[in-house]
Design a protein around this motif. Structure first.
Motif, short mmCIF file in Angstrom:
data_model
loop_
_atom_site.label_atom_id
_atom_site.label_comp_id
_atom_site.label_asym_id
_atom_site.label_seq_id
_atom_site.Cartn_x
_atom_site.Cartn_y
_atom_site.Cartn_z
N CYS A 50 0.81 -1.22 0.00
CA CYS A 50 0.00 0.00 0.00
C CYS A 50 0.85 1.28 0.00
O CYS A 50 1.66 1.49 0.91
N CYS A 76 -4.28 -0.37 -0.75
CA CYS A 76 -4.67 -1.77 -0.48
C CYS A 76 -6.15 -1.90 -0.11
O CYS A 76 -6.73 -2.96 -0.26
N CYS A 81 -6.11 -0.48 7.44
CA CYS A 81 -4.82 0.01 6.95
C CYS A 81 -4.73 1.50 7.31
O CYS A 81 -5.58 2.29 6.92
N VAL A 83 -2.90 3.91 6.24
CA VAL A 83 -2.82 4.79 5.08
C VAL A 83 -4.20 4.96 4.45
O VAL A 83 -4.66 6.08 4.21
N CYS A 84 -4.88 3.85 4.21
CA CYS A 84 -6.19 3.91 3.55
C CYS A 84 -7.23 4.59 4.45
O CYS A 84 -8.08 5.34 3.98
#
Ligand code: ZN
Length: 316
Positions: A50, A76, A81, A83-84
């Motif tokens: 990711c 991803c 996650c 980041v997401c």
């Protein structure tokens, strides 16, 4: 753009607004290793890829300032996650900020209230059932004749009790109400909110509820967030804070199971006209409120790769 100080190889130095990339990707490394250690390789593999390589392009904003803007990256889309989760939250906030002037034009005298609805802590293994019950209770609340809002945006947050490991699920809601609600005969006092929420929960205890009237928007003289801006950011932040995600491997694994395919944010009433709930393949690249004024040079691309050893995005 790139200066001669020798620091410019790092994304965080080159573009201060992109600083959060480093910290979110660093926590993603930890979440990834927790999933790996719990043998949830499917999640670990996805998070591993990711946002590892970020493609930026040179852009100028409406002030003529040159900066970089994300053009391409692979996400991803794993629920937890870091980041997401961060990208999704930014995207929601931007959508809401974009919708605000339209909502205000359609309902110029309406106002916002910020409502937090809680339940008692539950064991993590009961989280899914608890959140399902809370959703049913919220639906009952919105169907009450006395319910004051004509539209709302609601998010689920789950925090972890550090001593007991229990889960504390709660709803943050931004509700649009007629201005006559304040001081009117149908105004709901704090105690009454609590008993209404208890009634809808069908609980044998009086739950904690927080209500805050959001101050109407003032003239925007500074870049500081006003009351409504702060409320938007609060409602549309992460659903599990990063420090809770990485506190305990078993907790993360069970949380993942419990929240699998549950909805984090929902929109109701008239706000459905202005905001849409996202599909799974939502665009996490273009999240800015405003479109670019000008493309300086489409062919100038800058790439940053994640260097796990030093936890920084570095120019490729
Ligand atoms: Zn991700």
């Amino acid at each position: 753009m790139p200066d001669e100080t020798g620091d410019s190889e790092y994304l965080s130095d080159l573009s201060p607004k992109d600083k959060p990339w480093d910290s979110h990707r660093a926590i993603a490394d930890t979440v990834q290793s927790l999933y790996r250690s719990a043998r949830l390789d499917k999640y670990a593999d996805r998070i591993e890829t990711c946002g590892k390589l970020l493609e930026f392009a040179l852009r100028s904003d409406d002030q003529g300032d040159v900066g970089i803007k994300l053009q391409s990256a692979r996400f991803c889309r794993v629920r937890h996650c870091p980041v997401c989760q961060w990208r999704r939250s930014m995207k929601w906030q931007a959508k809401m900020f974009t919708a605000m002037p339209k909502i205000q034009a359609e309902y110029p005298t309406h106002r916002w209230i910020f409502v937090t609805l809680t339940v008692r802590n539950c064991d993590l293994v009961d989280l899914r059932t608890t959140v399902t019950d809370m959703n049913k209770a919220f639906k009952r609340l919105t169907e009450l004749k006395i319910f004051p809002a004509i539209g709302w945006i609601k998010s689920v947050e789950v925090t972890r009790n550090q001593e007991t490991g229990q889960a504390h699920p709660h709803f943050h809601c931004l509700m649009l109400v007629d201005s006559k609600y304040f001081g009117g005969r149908n105004y709901i006092k704090h105690d009454q909110w609590r008993s209404l929420w208890q009634q809808c929960l069908r609980s044998d205890y009086l739950p904690v509820v927080n209500i805050k009237a959001v101050k109407p928007k003032k003239n925007k003289l500074t870049d500081e967030l006003d009351d409504i801006g702060q409320a938007i950011v609060e409602v549309l932040k992460y659903s599990v804070k990063e420090s809770d995600l990485v506190a305990d491997e078993n907790w993360l694994v069970e949380l993942t199971k419990q929240l699998h395919k549950t909805r984090a944010i929902s929109i109701g009433g008239v706000l459905k006209t202005f905001l849409k709930e996202e599909k799974e393949d939502e665009d996490l690249i273009h999240i800015e409120e405003k479109e670019d004024i000008e493309d300086i040079e489409d062919s100038i691309k800058i790439y940053f790769g994640w260097r796990e050893a030093i936890k920084r995005y570095t120019k490729q």
